[in-house]
Design an enzyme around this catalytic site. Structure first.
Site, PDB file in Angstrom:
ATOM      1  N   GLU A   1      83.761  80.941  39.065  1.00  0.00           N
ATOM      2  CA  GLU A   1      85.113  81.323  39.276  1.00  0.00           C
ATOM      3  C   GLU A   1      85.211  82.628  40.299  1.00  0.00           C
ATOM      4  OE1 GLU A   1      87.732  82.339  35.978  1.00  0.00           O
ATOM      5  OE2 GLU A   1      86.590  80.781  34.812  1.00  0.00           O
TER       6      GLU A   1
ATOM      7  N   GLU B   1      83.402  73.838  31.699  1.00  0.00           N
ATOM      8  CA  GLU B   1      84.112  74.405  30.593  1.00  0.00           C
ATOM      9  C   GLU B   1      85.065  73.335  30.120  1.00  0.00           C
ATOM     10  OE1 GLU B   1      85.762  78.337  31.068  1.00  0.00           O
ATOM     11  OE2 GLU B   1      84.234  79.153  32.281  1.00  0.00           O
TER      12      GLU B   1
END
Length: 613
Positions: free
Chosen positions: A54, A118
């Site tokens: 991220e 994820e």
């Protein structure tokens, strides 16, 4: 493991005055990354290099990719923010839905393997729809799995001003600091590493040995391992008739080659069509294997050996119960006598049942009523999707008493009450058929009107608050742990004896819990064996807790509450449902369960019987 190279996204907007500084910064990071790769190059658990998490995308990441590739051409490199076109060997999105990954797999222009970095956000009462993810992984070669976020709830033990210990999360330490509350608690296991209920589902769906009934007494065993045969495992089997064990045995030789299939005989006896027959299979270790002890079960399966259509026998009555209209604003259906002494009292003000007393035992808590129910205490996923507000109409719907009719038919007293739903033109109908023993055959109906703009419902059923003394539960359905319509594959059908106290699961933030599905019958009794049996026209769901649903419901916004600090209520709050929506798992901030596990607004009917024991 995925070893992250820890690259930061500097240099996204170069200017002349920062070029020299950022060039030096990049060089320092590349040197650090080189040391990182060289240090872990021979680590046996590193199978993929990751460029970070991220952190945006830009030339630094491309330089990092090129460096890592030059140092190690043998391992794949992944980075989620590179998306598909950037420098990543694996397309690794976060929290892509079932529909998203199916669309990717069916796109012939997409050639990179998809592994979600994820997915299946395991926050609170969740992991509904996990099997549907794996159905896609197992049938579409381009889809190669994902990493569940995450392993463990990340709370710590804390002691509040009251002196009691609990698992704390954001907002418990300093209420003036910004926080995401319990968003650190999204694990398969709790902070003490005990299984959350949804961990059993993940364990089952990810197992590597699968069984299919191919013909009577013969199952096909599929070894999903790529590099291990099944010579170290044995098989224990058990035959059930309507949940009752009948036979059991072992098969020592279940050896199947990696990715292979083999037919194996399971020598159970003949079955007939008079009952539901189930075959439970447990694959276990013959000897200890590393950290796993001898007899550890590595895979489980339950196979239905025949098709059974569950039906409910309607009530019959030998004598017509009596009606007593003497009391103001109420009437009582009763049948005094040694074998059928009961009283069922209806309010003339709203049509509700205010008393259910059989042979001297009150089955309904004083001051409570038997009533329709459409709500559950919202889960973390429900809050994430905003359902506590979107579906708020059903939290405390106002049922406006419209009409009541009473007549007798075939020696049964029949009472029908119609309600209008305030704020809509929908109606709810409750029909009670009562025999001479105090048994009640109940039909609940939601009848939509022309107004079709109402939201979907959480559940459709009836709520029966009983005195707290009703503590024992016995049922034939899925167990032993809680399960939901989209998370029930690991919960096998069987006969289960439990207590109401055991039903509550202490999720770190209180929410809906304790449900059981596909119930054929359930009995809930006190210490003397007195109580209620519930059977229905088709398998149903139910839960019973020593706390009111309202005690688990935060309302429209989450509060810092903790299961360890909840006080039990003086009640056994029994919920009997014809249907409840799923709990979902795509994410905990926007997505609902899969469409097939939702309950859209429409016509519903639930037909069941309450039998005093």
């Amino acid at each position: 493991l995925v070893a992250e190279a820890n690259i930061e996204s500097h240099g996204m907007g170069y200017g002349p005055e920062t070029l020299a500084r950022d060039t030096a910064y990049r060089q320092a990071h590349l040197e650090r990354n080189e040391r990182h790769v060289k240090r872990n190059f021979n680590h046996p658990s590193v199978i993929i290099w990751s460029l970070g998490n991220e952190a945006g995308y830009g030339p630094n990441f491309e330089a990092a990719y090129n460096l890592v590739r030059s140092l190690d051409p043998s391992r794949p490199i992944q980075y989620e923010r590179a998306e598909y076109e950037g420098k990543t060997d694996i397309f690794c999105p976060m929290y892509a839905s079932h529909a998203d990954i199916r669309q990717y797999s069916e796109d012939p222009t997409k050639t990179k393997p998809l592994i979600q970095c994820e997915y299946a956000h395991a926050m609170g009462n969740s992991e509904g729809g996990f099997k549907e993810y794996w159905d896609l992984f197992r049938t579409m070669p381009k889809l190669q799995g994902g990493f569940i976020w995450d392993f463990a709830d990340q709370s710590i033990r804390w002691k509040g001003s009251h002196g009691k210990k609990f698992f704390a999360y954001g907002g418990d330490f300093n209420n003036t600091d910004p926080s995401d509350q319990n968003f650190c608690d999204n694990g398969l296991v709790n902070p003490d590493r005990k299984f959350n209920p949804h961990a059993y589902e993940v364990q089952h769906i990810c197992q590597n040995i699968w069984s299919t009934l191919r013909e009577p007494h013969r199952i096909e065993v599929y070894n999903e391992f790529f590099f291990r045969d099944l010579s170290r495992y044995g098989l224990r089997w058990e035959l059930l008739r309507n949940g009752e064990p009948q036979e059991s045995g072992e098969v020592d030789d279940v050896n199947v080659a990696p990715q292979g299939r083999r037919l194996i005989n399971v020598p159970y006896g003949d079955i007939d069509g008079s009952a539901e027959w189930l075959l439970n299979l447990n694959y276990y270790l013959k000897e200890a294997d590393g950290l796993l002890e001898k007899d550890f079960v590595v895979a489980r399966e339950q196979i239905a050996l025949n098709d059974v259509v569950w039906t409910m026998t309607p009530l019959r009555s030998a004598a017509r119960p009596k009606i007593n209209n003497n009391a103001a604003h109420q009437f009582t259906v009763h049948n005094p006598g040694a074998n059928g002494d009961f009283e069922i009292t209806f309010s003339m003000d709203d049509g509700s049942i205010t008393r259910y007393r059989v042979r001297g035992v009150d089955l309904l808590k004083s001051g409570e009523t038997i009533r329709p129910n459409f709500w559950r205490a919202p889960t973390d996923n429900d809050f994430g999707a905003g359902l506590q507000k979107k579906m708020g109409f059903w939290r405390r719907p106002v049922l406006v008493y419209y009409s009541l009719s009473q007549y007798d038919k075939n020696k049964l007293q029949v009472i029908t009450i119609d309600y209008k739903l305030r704020g809509s033109d929908a109606m709810v109908r409750m029909e009670y058929r009562i025999d001479d023993q105090g048994n009640m055959e109940i039909t609940e109906k939601l009848i939509p009107g022309k107004d079709r703009d109402l939201p979907g419902i959480f559940r459709f059923g009836v709520r029966i608050p009983m005195p707290r003394s009703f503590e024992q539960i016995e049922y034939y359905g899925r167990g032993p742990y809680e399960n939901y319509p989209d998370r029930k594959n690991s919960a096998f059908l069987g006969l289960w004896k439990q207590t109401v106290t055991e039903q509550f699961y202490p999720y770190l933030r209180p929410q809906e819990n304790g449900n059981k599905t596909d119930i054929r019958w359930m009995r809930i009794t006190n210490a003397s064996g007195r109580g209620l049996e519930v059977v229905a026209e088709k398998p149903f769901a139910a839960s019973a807790l020593h706390c009111y649903m309202e005690s688990l419901d935060d309302g429209d916004a989450k509060h810092n509450r903790h299961s360890e600090l909840l006080k039990e209520d003086d009640v056994t709050d029994l919920m009997v449902d014809g249907a409840q929506m799923g709990v979902g798992c795509i994410n905990s901030w926007s997505e609902t369960p899969l469409p097939q596990h939702m309950l859209p607004y429409g016509e519903y009917t639930f037909h069941f019987i309450l039998r005093p024991i």
